[in-house]
Design an enzyme around this catalytic site. Structure first.
Site, short mmCIF file in Angstrom:
data_model
loop_
_atom_site.label_atom_id
_atom_site.label_comp_id
_atom_site.label_asym_id
_atom_site.label_seq_id
_atom_site.Cartn_x
_atom_site.Cartn_y
_atom_site.Cartn_z
N ASN A 9 0.37 -5.95 49.07
CA ASN A 9 0.00 -7.30 48.67
C ASN A 9 1.14 -8.26 49.06
OD1 ASN A 9 -0.13 -9.67 47.06
ND2 ASN A 9 -1.59 -8.68 45.71
N ASP A 11 1.19 -11.59 48.68
CA ASP A 11 1.13 -12.89 47.97
C ASP A 11 2.51 -13.49 47.73
OD1 ASP A 11 -1.58 -12.51 47.75
OD2 ASP A 11 -1.56 -12.11 45.60
N HIS A 12 3.46 -12.60 47.36
CA HIS A 12 4.75 -13.17 46.93
C HIS A 12 5.61 -13.66 48.08
CE1 HIS A 12 3.78 -12.81 42.88
NE2 HIS A 12 3.65 -11.50 42.91
N ARG A 20 8.95 -24.23 48.37
CA ARG A 20 9.45 -25.38 49.11
C ARG A 20 8.36 -26.11 49.88
NH1 ARG A 20 15.10 -25.84 50.02
NH2 ARG A 20 15.95 -25.41 47.98
N HIS A 45 -4.49 -12.47 47.46
CA HIS A 45 -5.30 -13.08 46.42
C HIS A 45 -5.37 -14.58 46.72
CE1 HIS A 45 -5.83 -13.58 41.73
NE2 HIS A 45 -6.74 -14.24 42.42
N ARG A 47 -6.16 -17.65 45.24
CA ARG A 47 -6.43 -18.17 43.90
C ARG A 47 -7.05 -19.55 43.99
NH1 ARG A 47 -3.12 -15.19 39.78
NH2 ARG A 47 -3.94 -16.71 38.34
N ARG A 51 -1.91 -21.24 44.47
CA ARG A 51 -0.47 -21.27 44.15
C ARG A 51 0.38 -20.49 45.16
NH1 ARG A 51 0.02 -17.57 38.76
NH2 ARG A 51 -1.43 -19.10 37.95
N HIS A 52 -0.21 -19.52 45.84
CA HIS A 52 0.57 -18.82 46.87
C HIS A 52 -0.19 -18.75 48.19
CE1 HIS A 52 -1.59 -15.56 44.94
NE2 HIS A 52 -0.72 -15.38 43.98
N GLU A 72 -8.43 -10.24 47.02
CA GLU A 72 -8.61 -10.36 45.57
C GLU A 72 -9.08 -11.77 45.28
OE1 GLU A 72 -4.87 -9.66 43.77
OE2 GLU A 72 -4.76 -7.60 44.43
N THR A 102 0.84 -13.69 36.50
CA THR A 102 0.12 -12.81 37.44
C THR A 102 -1.17 -12.39 36.74
OG1 THR A 102 0.23 -10.76 38.72
CG2 THR A 102 1.43 -10.78 36.64
N THR A 103 -2.04 -11.66 37.45
CA THR A 103 -3.28 -11.21 36.83
C THR A 103 -2.93 -10.35 35.62
OG1 THR A 103 -4.09 -11.05 39.08
CG2 THR A 103 -5.53 -10.21 37.35
N GLU A 153 -10.80 -0.81 40.74
CA GLU A 153 -9.34 -0.66 40.80
C GLU A 153 -8.87 -0.61 39.36
OE1 GLU A 153 -7.10 -3.43 43.27
OE2 GLU A 153 -5.33 -3.13 42.01
N HIS A 193 -1.13 -2.56 40.05
CA HIS A 193 -0.48 -3.55 39.18
C HIS A 193 0.76 -2.96 38.52
CE1 HIS A 193 0.08 -7.25 37.04
NE2 HIS A 193 -0.89 -7.76 37.78
N GLY A 215 2.40 -4.99 45.25
CA GLY A 215 2.91 -6.23 45.81
C GLY A 215 4.34 -6.53 45.44
N HIS A 216 4.55 -6.89 44.18
CA HIS A 216 5.83 -7.46 43.76
C HIS A 216 7.02 -6.56 44.09
CE1 HIS A 216 8.98 -8.71 40.87
NE2 HIS A 216 8.57 -9.90 41.26
#
Ligand code: PXP
Length: 253
Positions: A9, A11-12, A20, A45, A47, A51-52, A72, A102-103, A153, A193, A215-216
């Protein structure tokens, strides 16, 4: 049992870019490098609050991911329309709250069966594979099968957040039972997750799942070692614990 596939993932990477509102780091580049590191799936994801991940990222990833793109998303009509237009190989329906970091929890399938059945039918008519992100709870799993999902999932957050060894073992048992219920209901089972380089091994050994979505932790490690290596290191963990599970010898490195 096949080797578990790794969904990375990204996203981050986009979270950092959006801090920025600029063009770097680019999650599309990250996905390409994750692919070189051995990612089997790219997960993002989109959203509602953007946001990302941005629409542009999804457009470009649709053109550049040749493994499997897993989107997602929440059940909003706007995102459903985008997904049907861009046709990711798989969508994973998740709950989405504006205030959450996060979710947080899994999707409540039992409370919105008609809405979900309708959306899932649309995706299936468009040859998009549908997975639902749910807690490892019997009612939610059974309802997922009833609304027509092809996969679930299972949310590994409670396992990842366990405060003791005992709690972690208990949570693994809950997940194992969830896998069994889902497989008996004819569902493909994925998980994700909160998974990290430290807690993924037992998941591989205990859960018969097809895909892990992480992801993270991978993006965090990538800051120091680069994303290609971070992905490869996670793939190595999955492989090592897959061998242990099969009672096969783990080669020394
Ligand atoms: N699976 C789902 C459905 C998610 O929503 C997320 C977070 O976006 C993940 C997996 C990855 O979680 P983490 O970033 O904690 O690895």
């Amino acid at each position: 049992m096949n080797m578990i596939k790794l969904g990375v993932n990204v996203d981050h990477v986009a979270t950092l870019r959006q801090a920025r509102m600029t063009y770097e780091p680019d999650p599309v580049t990250a996905a390409g490098l994750a692919d070189l590191g051995g990612a089997d799936i790219i997960t993002i994801h989109l959203r509602e609050d953007r946001r990302h991940i941005q629409d542009r990222d999804l457009d470009l990833l649709r053109q550049t991911v040749f493994t499997k793109l897993n989107l997602e998303m929440a059940t909003s009509q706007e995102i459903v329309d985008i997904a049907i237009r861009l046709k990711p190989e798989q969508i994973t329906l998740v709950p989405e709250k504006r205030q959450e970091i996060t979710t947080e929890g899994g999707l409540s399938v039992t409370s919105q069966k008609e809405v979900l059945a309708d959306i899932i039918r649309k995706f299936k008519d468009n040859d998009i594979y549908v997975s639902l992100f749910i807690d490892p709870d019997r009612d939610q799993i059974m309802a997922s099968g009833e609304v027509g999902a092809q996969a679930v999932e299972l949310h590994t957050g409670n396992y990842a957040n366990a405060k003791s060894e005992k709690q972690s073992v208990e949570m693994l048992e809950v997940l194992k039972e969830g896998v069994k219920i889902a497989q008996d209901a004819g569902l493909m089972v994925n998980a994700g997750h909160g998974l990290t380089y430290k807690n993924t091994g037992p998941i591989v050994e205990c859960m018969d799942v097809e895909e892990l979505h992480i992801g993270h932790s991978i993006v965090s490690r990538a800051i120091f070692v680069g994303i290609k290596r971070a992905v490869k290191e996670m793939k190595d963990i999955i492989y090592k614990h897959y061998l242990i599970k099969q009672n096969l010898r783990v080669p020394k490195v």
